[in-house]
Design an enzyme around this catalytic site. Structure first.
Site, short mmCIF file in Angstrom:
data_model
loop_
_atom_site.label_atom_id
_atom_site.label_comp_id
_atom_site.label_asym_id
_atom_site.label_seq_id
_atom_site.Cartn_x
_atom_site.Cartn_y
_atom_site.Cartn_z
N GLU A 1 47.71 -20.82 -3.38
CA GLU A 1 47.82 -19.78 -4.67
C GLU A 1 48.64 -18.34 -3.89
OE1 GLU A 1 43.39 -19.12 -5.16
OE2 GLU A 1 43.53 -20.91 -6.64
N TYR B 1 46.05 -22.85 -12.31
CA TYR B 1 44.99 -23.42 -12.67
C TYR B 1 45.13 -25.02 -13.01
CZ TYR B 1 42.92 -18.64 -13.15
OH TYR B 1 42.28 -17.63 -13.07
N HIS C 1 39.55 -13.31 -9.94
CA HIS C 1 39.63 -14.73 -9.38
C HIS C 1 39.80 -14.47 -7.76
CE1 HIS C 1 41.30 -18.76 -8.75
NE2 HIS C 1 42.13 -18.19 -7.81
N LYS D 1 41.88 -10.02 -12.94
CA LYS D 1 42.21 -10.48 -14.45
C LYS D 1 42.50 -9.53 -15.26
CE LYS D 1 39.68 -14.94 -13.52
NZ LYS D 1 38.54 -15.79 -13.90
N ASN E 1 35.50 -12.51 -16.78
CA ASN E 1 34.85 -12.38 -15.28
C ASN E 1 35.35 -11.50 -14.44
OD1 ASN E 1 36.27 -14.13 -14.21
ND2 ASN E 1 34.76 -15.75 -14.53
#
Length: 138
Positions: A128, A51, A117, A11, A114
């Site tokens: 994905e 998402y 992913h 990310k 975080n």
């Protein structure tokens, strides 16, 4: 032995903090194979597709704004039971709950930033992967 493929994305906070090599190294040291890799600046439309399961939730707009705030590194990783292996390697979404030794436990700063992913099922992995890579890339 069942060899699978999964989708993993570093990310914007991980890219910005220079953690790309550290994260990729962990996967390679674990014996996993990176079969496709690219850095992209995700647009809003692509982020909303990625998402879509979170659409309508209170954090959705913040998530879209964050994931489109800078470049991300998208990968297809291959290995035996790779979805399960990588989910264990990355740790809980909230780094306060992620054990030391996991990517989030060691590197993430907050629940919203975080670092990484990863697909949570083989079905989601296929979906994905198809968002960012076509068959000629694999």
């Amino acid at each position: 032995m069942v060899v699978e493929r999964t989708f993993v994305m570093i990310k914007p906070d991980g890219v910005k903090r220079g953690l790309i090599g550290e994260i990729i190294s962990r996967f390679e040291k674990r014996g996993l194979k990176i079969v496709a890799l690219k850095m992209v600046k995700m647009d809003v439309k692509t982020a909303e597709v990625l998402y879509e399961e979170h659409k309508g939730k209170g954090f959705f707009n913040d998530l879209i704004n964050y994931i489109t705030s800078g470049p991300v590194v998208c990968m297809v990783i291959e290995g035996e039971d790779v979805v399960q292996v990588i989910r264990r390697m990355i740790g809980n979404t909230d780094p306060k709950e992620a054990p030391p030794g996991t990517i989030r436990g060691d590197l993430a700063l907050s629940k919203s930033e975080n670092v990484i992913h990863a697909s949570d099922s083989p079905e989601k992995a296929k979906r994905e992967i198809s968002i960012f890579f076509d068959s000629s890339n694999l």
